[in-house]
Design a protein around this motif. Structure first.
Motif, mmCIF file in Angstrom:
data_model
loop_
_atom_site.group_PDB
_atom_site.id
_atom_site.type_symbol
_atom_site.label_atom_id
_atom_site.label_comp_id
_atom_site.label_asym_id
_atom_site.label_seq_id
_atom_site.Cartn_x
_atom_site.Cartn_y
_atom_site.Cartn_z
ATOM 1 N N ARG A 174 0.833 -1.209 0.000
ATOM 2 C CA ARG A 174 0.000 0.000 0.000
ATOM 3 C C ARG A 174 0.865 1.254 0.000
ATOM 4 N NH1 ARG A 174 -2.722 -1.282 4.217
ATOM 5 N NH2 ARG A 174 -1.841 0.197 5.694
ATOM 6 N N THR A 192 1.351 3.905 -3.008
ATOM 7 C CA THR A 192 0.980 5.296 -2.723
ATOM 8 C C THR A 192 2.098 6.248 -3.104
ATOM 9 O OG1 THR A 192 -0.523 4.706 -0.911
ATOM 10 C CG2 THR A 192 0.388 6.934 -0.894
ATOM 11 N N GLN A 228 -5.929 6.026 1.375
ATOM 12 C CA GLN A 228 -5.722 4.597 1.644
ATOM 13 C C GLN A 228 -6.835 4.023 2.515
ATOM 14 O OE1 GLN A 228 -1.947 3.813 3.445
ATOM 15 N NE2 GLN A 228 -0.778 5.012 1.964
#
Length: 225
Positions: free
Chosen positions: A13, A17, A29
């Motif tokens: 993640r 990002t 997120q």
């Protein structure tokens, strides 16, 4: 462009990002189903990068929730589950694309650009209104064929309105789309007024045939003079 990453793997993640933010996307997120559901209920996104297998639910159920909410949000499924059944079900539920993990970030960027380009008028690589042109792939703006130098937020605001010509956009929606979630909790929108004031000045001095009109107490819309 504003993107929501729904992914329970914290490392993946964060890597995704950071990579997207380098490409000047506004990124939010969600590590689980519950957080993702709350975000899609409260905010709008241009695209959701959606993992199917979440610790507290299924990404496919989130697709159904999006449909129930009546939100037309682009969705790219990112999942280690690459069975034909899951892929077909995701596409049937409204997903726009499917990218199995592990994926290369370069391919993800290419898929996003292709997706957003398809959403633009006739899939053109540039967005035009009046004598103003924006080329999203290169973050360039031209007025009457002459390049116009804008700062990042001025550019983001202009592109947002260029994709929605003539549409009235309220201040909160604009702030969330250009600055990210939770910006609606700030005390005032002076930072928006300052950026729009400068953008208006740049457009006028460049001889643009479009302008950002203020609708008192509501927001702004881009119109052709």
């Amino acid at each position: 462009m504003k993107i929501l990453i729904v992914e329970d793997d914290a490392d993946l993640r964060e890597i995704t990002t950071r990579s997207l933010e380098k490409e000047r996307y506004v990124v939010s997120q969600a590590p689980d189903y519950k957080t993702a559901l709350r975000k899609i209920e409260d905010y709008d996104y241009d695209c959701i990068l959606l993992d199917i297998m979440l610790p507290d639910g299924s990404g496919l159920d989130l697709l159904e929730e999006l449909h129930a909410l009546g939100k037309r949000t682009n969705v790219i499924i990112l999942s280690a589950k690459d069975s034909l059944e899951d892929k077909v079900k995701g596409l049937d539920l409204g997903a726009d694309d499917y990218l199995p993990k592990p994926y290369h970030l370069a391919e993800l960027h290419a898929r996003l650009k292709s997706l957003f380009r398809r959403n633009q008028r006739e899939g053109e690589k540039k967005v035009s209104y009046g004598n103003v042109e924006v080329i999203p792939d290169h973050f360039k703006v031209a007025v009457g064929g002459k390049e116009l130098d804008l700062n990042r937020k001025e550019y983001d605001i202009l592109l947002y309105f260029m994709l929605r010509p003539g549409r009235l956009v309220n201040k909160t929606t604009l702030a969330e789309s250009v600055w990210g979630d939770h910006i609606d909790q700030v005390d005032n929108f002076d930072f928006i007024y300052a950026q729009i004031k400068n953008l208006r000045k740049h457009l006028k001095e460049a001889g643009a045939t479009v302008e950002l009109k203020a609708v008192y107490g509501i927001g702004y819309k881009l119109v052709e003079e």
